[in-house]
Structure formats: structure tokens, C-alpha cells
Scaffold this motif. Sequence first.
Motif, PDB file in Angstrom:
ATOM      1  N   SER A 109       0.849  -1.233   0.102  1.00  0.00           N
ATOM      2  CA  SER A 109      -0.023   0.203  -0.123  1.00  0.00           C
ATOM      3  C   SER A 109       0.768   1.484  -0.138  1.00  0.00           C
ATOM      4  CB  SER A 109      -0.966   0.012   1.269  1.00  0.00           C
ATOM      5  OG  SER A 109      -0.289   0.122   2.426  1.00  0.00           O
ATOM      6  N   ALA A 110       2.074   1.120   0.328  1.00  0.00           N
ATOM      7  CA  ALA A 110       2.891   2.474   0.376  1.00  0.00           C
ATOM      8  C   ALA A 110       3.333   3.013  -0.901  1.00  0.00           C
ATOM      9  CB  ALA A 110       4.280   1.847   1.016  1.00  0.00           C
ATOM     10  N   PHE A 111       3.157   1.819  -1.905  1.00  0.00           N
ATOM     11  CA  PHE A 111       3.445   2.594  -3.355  1.00  0.00           C
ATOM     12  C   PHE A 111       2.558   3.485  -3.724  1.00  0.00           C
ATOM     13  CE2 PHE A 111       6.159  -1.326  -3.135  1.00  0.00           C
ATOM     14  CZ  PHE A 111       7.192  -0.624  -3.995  1.00  0.00           C
ATOM     15  N   ILE A 112       1.333   3.266  -3.233  1.00  0.00           N
ATOM     16  CA  ILE A 112       0.014   4.099  -3.658  1.00  0.00           C
ATOM     17  C   ILE A 112       0.224   5.756  -3.236  1.00  0.00           C
ATOM     18  CG2 ILE A 112      -2.714   4.510  -3.462  1.00  0.00           C
ATOM     19  CD1 ILE A 112      -2.783   1.363  -3.593  1.00  0.00           C
ATOM     20  N   LEU A 121       5.892 -10.743  -3.966  1.00  0.00           N
ATOM     21  CA  LEU A 121       4.246 -10.313  -3.925  1.00  0.00           C
ATOM     22  C   LEU A 121       3.847  -8.909  -3.878  1.00  0.00           C
ATOM     23  CD1 LEU A 121       3.055 -13.447  -1.890  1.00  0.00           C
ATOM     24  CD2 LEU A 121       2.619 -13.300  -4.350  1.00  0.00           C
ATOM     25  N   ILE A 122       4.807  -8.211  -3.660  1.00  0.00           N
ATOM     26  CA  ILE A 122       4.450  -6.635  -3.614  1.00  0.00           C
ATOM     27  C   ILE A 122       3.919  -5.846  -4.705  1.00  0.00           C
ATOM     28  CG2 ILE A 122       5.495  -4.410  -2.787  1.00  0.00           C
ATOM     29  CD1 ILE A 122       6.847  -5.967  -0.416  1.00  0.00           C
ATOM     30  N   PRO A 123       4.962  -6.174  -5.763  1.00  0.00           N
ATOM     31  CA  PRO A 123       4.380  -5.774  -7.091  1.00  0.00           C
ATOM     32  C   PRO A 123       2.847  -6.064  -7.512  1.00  0.00           C
ATOM     33  CG  PRO A 123       6.630  -6.083  -7.224  1.00  0.00           C
ATOM     34  CD  PRO A 123       6.282  -6.712  -5.971  1.00  0.00           C
ATOM     35  N   PRO A 124       2.847  -7.369  -7.608  1.00  0.00           N
ATOM     36  CA  PRO A 124       1.594  -7.734  -7.762  1.00  0.00           C
ATOM     37  C   PRO A 124       0.185  -7.272  -6.886  1.00  0.00           C
ATOM     38  CG  PRO A 124       2.982  -9.557  -7.986  1.00  0.00           C
ATOM     39  CD  PRO A 124       3.606  -8.553  -7.257  1.00  0.00           C
ATOM     40  N   THR A 125       0.645  -7.165  -5.735  1.00  0.00           N
ATOM     41  CA  THR A 125      -0.407  -6.771  -4.571  1.00  0.00           C
ATOM     42  C   THR A 125      -0.701  -5.213  -4.916  1.00  0.00           C
ATOM     43  OG1 THR A 125       0.289  -8.492  -3.025  1.00  0.00           O
ATOM     44  CG2 THR A 125      -1.238  -6.566  -2.366  1.00  0.00           C
ATOM     45  N   SER A 126       0.326  -4.661  -5.153  1.00  0.00           N
ATOM     46  CA  SER A 126       0.269  -3.020  -5.259  1.00  0.00           C
ATOM     47  C   SER A 126      -0.479  -2.841  -6.631  1.00  0.00           C
ATOM     48  CB  SER A 126       1.659  -2.441  -5.764  1.00  0.00           C
ATOM     49  OG  SER A 126       2.399  -2.590  -4.521  1.00  0.00           O
ATOM     50  N   ALA A 127      -0.530  -3.551  -7.686  1.00  0.00           N
ATOM     51  CA  ALA A 127      -1.185  -3.540  -8.836  1.00  0.00           C
ATOM     52  C   ALA A 127      -2.596  -3.831  -8.533  1.00  0.00           C
ATOM     53  CB  ALA A 127      -0.417  -4.694 -10.043  1.00  0.00           C
TER      54      ALA A 127
END
Length: 284
Positions: free
Chosen positions: A15-18, A244-250
Motif C-alpha cells: 500500500s505504500a506505493f500508492i 508479492l509486493i508488485p502484484p499486490t500493489s497492482a
Amino acid sequence: MVKIFPFIFIILWSSAFITTKPLIDNSDPFSALAFRFSIVAVGFFIFSIISKNKILIKKKFFFESFFSGVLFHGLYLGGVFFAVSQGMPTAIAALIVTLQPILTNALSGPILDEKVSFNQWLGVMLGFVGAAMVLGIDVGDGIPLTGFIATVISLIAITTSTIWQKKLSNNLPLSVSNFYQAVGGLSFHLLVIIFFIDPYINFTKTFIIAMSHQIFLVSFGAFTILMYLIKKNSASKTVSIFFLIPPTSALMAWVFLNEKLNTLDIFGFIVASVGVYIATRNKI
């Protein structure tokens, strides 16, 4: 409860990427991070006092935690924020940083004497392929040299920090260790501000909401869980969940920001999930 920590970490960290871009739009990267870690340091200090944990520690323990904070909160986050501020595409920056588990696997054997199995390597490679599919990289355009260099520095910093954290000789309470790590990150960003940039922050409503998210959910929540996982598990297996972080961010961007999620993204998510499962199924 402990078994779901990796899943909580993935959700919080993703969620931090958002909320990174709104911070950069309203502040220079280092002032934003200095503000963030000043609040984080105070928070962990207060929590340590309430928990009756000893704040004054041996110089060796102080240096270990402080240096870990410089690497993780300073060089890693500072590099990513600076790269994005220089126009580095978020997807490419994310993919470069996602190389961390591969580097950690390669180094954890000779440095930490951890045995990295064939299944772990297989899982790591599948995880990277899945993350790359989700990010949909076009390497040909839009990569500023300064942003690329900053992202590579971030990759080296987070890998070094993970291995360093695993090698720490102290058994400090997490709140105390996190306090000194936050002080390390804050010190790094203050030095950058003093010697290299003209700081500014626009305290807009968007900035305050994004900063609150990164302070409470990411720094207090996700980072504490990460430190716990590194302490309790092997470094090589712990960092595999980062795929799993990039897919979850997407997926989050699709739900909350109405960004497109195509068939390749979904397939990449599945591949990355299988890879992480293979790499971590006997631990974490």
C-alpha cells in the motif's frame, strides 16, 4: 497469529506505493522522509517508555541499530523517493528493487552460512518472473540516469540492510531497535537536507493523509513485522515474500485507483505467488 504476519506485511508494504507519489508531489523526497522518521522515532521512543524497555543501550548495540536505519530508512527509501522525483518510472524502480531476494539468496550463503536450497532458487526465479510480468517493463524509454543510479543504490542498501539485520548480535526489544533505526534514517535525511538541497513541504490535505498512512501503517506496522520476520527466520526465505509486493500493489491500484489489471497481470500474480510458496513453504 504469527503465521499471518507475512500476509499482513505484504498488504501494508504494498500500500505504500500508492501513497509515495502524493508525497513527492508535495515535498522534496528527503524532507518528506525526514518528517516521517522524526514522527516514527518519537512514536517508538514513547512506546518503549510505556513498555518499560531500556532506552539507554550499549554503544555496540546502538551502532548496529543506527547503521541498519541508515541503510534501510536512509539509503533505500531515500534512493527510491529520489528516483521517482527524478522521473524514474515507478514500475522499473520497483522491478530493480525486486531483485533484492536474488541478491540476498546469493549472499546469505557465504555471509550468513545459510543453506539456500534448489527449491528456494526456483521459487525466487519464479517470483521475479511473475513480478516482471505484472510490472510490464518497457526498458527502452524514460529512464533518467540519476534515477537509475539511485534505484541501484536502493537495491544494494536494502540487501545489505537485510543481511546486516540478520547478523545483529543484540536482542533488543523491537521498539528500542526500531527507535534507533528511525534515528539513523532521520540523521541521514537531515544531513542530505543540510548539505545538498533546499527543503520544502506543502502540508496539503493529500500530503497529510499520505504521510499518516506511511507513518502508521508502513513504518509502525509493516516495518516492525519485517524486522520480526528477519529475526525469526532465514534472511533468504524472508525476503522472498517481496515478490508479492508488485502484484499486490497492482491489485490495490486496480481497486482503489481504477488502474487497469489485464490478463498478464493476473497470470504474473499467480506465477509470483507460486514462486513465493515454493521458496518459503517450510518456513515463515
